[in-house]
Design a protein around this motif. Structure first.
Motif, short mmCIF file in Angstrom:
data_model
loop_
_atom_site.label_atom_id
_atom_site.label_comp_id
_atom_site.label_asym_id
_atom_site.label_seq_id
_atom_site.Cartn_x
_atom_site.Cartn_y
_atom_site.Cartn_z
N GLU A 125 62.64 7.58 54.34
CA GLU A 125 61.91 7.10 53.17
C GLU A 125 61.52 5.62 53.31
N PRO A 149 56.32 13.23 41.23
CA PRO A 149 55.10 13.35 40.42
C PRO A 149 55.30 12.83 38.99
N ILE A 150 56.53 12.96 38.47
CA ILE A 150 56.80 12.50 37.11
C ILE A 150 56.63 10.98 37.01
N ASP A 151 56.93 10.27 38.12
CA ASP A 151 56.76 8.81 38.13
C ASP A 151 55.40 8.41 38.68
N GLY A 152 54.56 9.40 38.91
CA GLY A 152 53.21 9.12 39.42
C GLY A 152 53.17 8.89 40.92
N THR A 183 68.74 13.31 47.69
CA THR A 183 68.57 13.24 46.24
C THR A 183 67.50 14.25 45.85
N THR A 184 67.28 14.41 44.55
CA THR A 184 66.29 15.39 44.10
C THR A 184 64.91 15.04 44.66
N GLU A 221 64.84 15.61 48.48
CA GLU A 221 64.77 17.04 48.82
C GLU A 221 63.36 17.57 48.59
N LEU A 258 60.99 19.24 51.44
CA LEU A 258 60.40 20.58 51.31
C LEU A 258 58.88 20.52 51.46
#
Lengths: 203, 240
Positions: free
Chosen positions: A87, A114-117, A149-150, A153, A157
Motif C-alpha cells: 500500500e 469507495p466510501i471514503d472516495g 484490514t478490510t 483485503e 481481491l
C-alpha cells in the motif's frame, strides 16, 4: 493576539500541522530550533526543501525515488519475475527489513475505500497491470502484501480479479496471516486464529 | 457521565489516527452512533488484534471521559463475519450498508431496531454472498427509512388518499400518488410498486427480486425521500 513575535508564531503554526504534533509540542520544537545554531537550523530547512524538490515517484514501481527510478528498480540483482504489491512506501521498508524477499515492488499509494472516495483510479493499479500484462513482461508471480484490514483485503481481491482477467499466466499469491511470533495463543482474536489454523502447514 | 461503559456495537468505520491508533465509528443498540478511540490497535502486539475491523459485531468496554471520543479498554467478538472478506461484492455491500446507517442515524439517539437490522444484514451477507445484490441493498434501505420515520406511504395516494390509479412517486408528498396528484413526481411502474411493498413486508433474507429498471426506480424513490426529508444524499446502493 499572539504573545510571540510573528516569525515564531508562524513557525509554531507550521509545526503544529505535522501529524501527532499539537500546539504545545509545536511550541517546544520552535523554541528548540531557536536555541540551535544557525547551521543546524539551515540544515533542517534545506533537508525539508530538498526532500520536496528531489523526491518523486519511481516511474516503474511508484515507490519514492530520487530521479526517475528507485534504487530497487535500478538494482539488476533483484528478481524481476516477482513483484510484491504494497500500500505505502513505508511497507517496502518493513519488508526489506526481513531480508527474505529479493524481488521487486509495486506501491499502490493507498487502499481501495469507495466510501471514503478512494476508487481504483486513485491508486497505481493501472500501472501495475501495465507492468504485468505486456507481452515482453518477465513477471511470473505477484505477491499481494496489502494490509490485512478490510480495505487492504478489498484491494487485494480487486487486484487479483483484474490480474486473473488481464494476465492469467501470472500466479497471484497473498501474504499469509496468522499469529505474531512471541505472542500468546489465548490472546489471539478469532479471525487471526481462524486464518492461522486454515493456513497450517506440515512440519 | 465519566466511567466505564459496557455495550454491544457494530464497527461501521475505522480511521487511522496518530502513530498506531484508530478512531472507530460504532453503532450501538442503546447509545446510537458513537465514536471511540482504540489506542495502539495497529501494532501487531495489540491486545485488540483484528477484533475492531469494520463489520465486526463486538462487546466493548469503554472508558467515558470528558472528551467526545470514548476510549476502548476491552473487546470481545460476538460475530466476526469473517466470510465477508472472501468476496469483493460482499465487502462492498457491507460497506454501503454501514455507510447508510452511519449517515442516516448519526446521533446518539438509540435505535435498537437499526442495530438489529444491520447485524442481520451483515450476517446474511456473510452467509450468502448471492445476497450482495441491488434488490437486497434497496430492501435494507427501505427498512432503514421505516426506522428513521420516513417510510414512504404505499397503501394509498399520499396526497389525497385515493386507493386506485396509483401512478407515480412523490418524495414531497411522502409516497405514491395517484394520476390526479402526480405533479412534481416521477412515474412509478407497477413492478417497482410491488417490489417496494414486498421488500417492506418481508424479512431481509426474502427480499424480492425484479427487473433492473424497477430497481433503479425504487432507488430513486428512496434517494429522493432522503434528500427531501433528511437533506441527505447516500452513495449508490451498488457499485456502478
Amino acid at each position: 493576539m499572539s504573545v510571540y513575535a510573528a516569525p515564531i508564531q508562524r513557525l509554531v503554526s507550521e509545526l503544529s500541522k505535522l501529524p501527532g504534533v499539537g500546539n504545545r509540542t509545536a511550541q517546544r520544537l520552535a523554541f528548540h530550533i531557536l536555541r540551535t545554531s544557525t547551521e543546524d537550523a539551515d540544515a533542517l530547512a534545506q533537508a525539508i526543501h530538498d526532500v520536496k524538490q528531489r523526491i518523486g515517484l519511481c516511474e516503474i514501481c511508484c515507490n519514492l525515488a530520487e530521479g526517475p527510478r528507485c534504487r530497487i528498480c535500478e538494482d539488476d540483482r533483484r528478481d524481476a519475475s516477482v513483484i510484491c504489491v504494497v500500500e505505502e512506501p513505508a511497507d517496502v521498508i518493513a519488508l526489506e527489513r526481513t531480508h527474505e524477499y529479493r524481488g521487486r515492488y509495486h506501491v499502490l499509494g493507498g487502499a481501495l475505500s469507495p466510501i471514503d472516495g478512494i476508487d481504483a483510479e486513485d491508486l497505481h493499479i493501472a500501472e501495475l497491470l501495465r507492468r504485468v500484462a505486456v507481452p515482453e513482461s518477465a513477471v511470473r508471480e505477484i505477491v499481494l502484501a496489502t494490509n490485512p484490514t478490510t480495505t487492504g483485503e478489498a484491494t487485494a481481491l480487486h487486484i487479483a480479479e483484474a490480474l486473473h482477467e488481464r494476465a492469467p499466466q501470472v500466479s497471484v499469491t497473498r501474504l499469509a496471516s496468522g499469529l505474531p511470533v512471541g505472542a500468546d495463543l489465548e490472546y489471539a482474536d478469532e479471525v487471526t486464529l481462524g486464518r492461522a489454523f486454515a493456513g497450517r502447514r506440515a512440519v | 457521565m465519566a466511567g466505564p461503559l459496557k455495550t454491544d456495537a457494530i464497527v461501521l468505520r475505522s480511521l487511522r489516527y496518530g502513530e498506531a491508533d484508530r478512531i472507530l465509528h460504532l453503532y450501538t443498540p442503546h447509545r446510537g452512533r458513537i465514536g471511540a478511540i482504540a489506542k495502539g490497535v495497529r501494532r501487531t502486539r495489540s491486545r485488540f488484534g483484528g477484533r475492531l475491523e469494520p463489520f465486526r459485531r463486538v462487546r466493548l468496554i469503554c472508558h467515558e471521559g470528558r472528551g467526545e471520543l470514548l476510549t476502548i479498554t476491552g473487546v470481545e467478538t460476538l460475530d466476526a463475519h469473517a466470510a465477508l472478506g472472501e468476496h469483493a461484492a460482499t465487502l462492498d455491500a457491507a460497506a454501503r450498508a454501514c455507510d447508510a446507517v452511519a449517515r442516516i442515524f448519526e446521533t446518539e439517539e438509540p435505535h435498537p431496531e437499526v442495530y438489529n437490522l444491520l447485524a442481520n444484514e451483515l450476517a446474511l451477507l456473510a452467509s450468502n454472498p448471492a445476497l450482495a445484490c441491488h434488490a437486497n441493498a434497496l430492501a435494507f434501505r427501505l427498512k432503514l427509512l421505516v426506522a428513521a420515520g420516513l417510510a414512504p406511504a404505499l397503501s394509498s395516494c399520499a396526497s389525497c388518499g385515493e386507493l386506485e390509479n396509483i401512478a407515480a412517486f412523490s418524495a414531497a408528498a411522502g409516497g405514491v400518488v395517484c394520476s390526479a396528484c402526480e405533479a412534481g413526481s416521477f412515474p412509478l411502474a407497477l413492478e417497482t410498486y410491488e417490489f417496494m411493498t414486498a421488500a417492506l413486508a418481508q424479512p431481509l433474507a426474502q427480499a424480492p427480486s425484479c427487473s433492473p429498471g424497477a430497481l433503479r426506480e425504487a432507488e430513486r424513490a428512496i434517494s429522493e425521500t432522503l434528500e427531501h426529508h433528511h437533506h441527505l444524499r447516500l452513495r449508490a446502493a451498488v457499485a456502478r
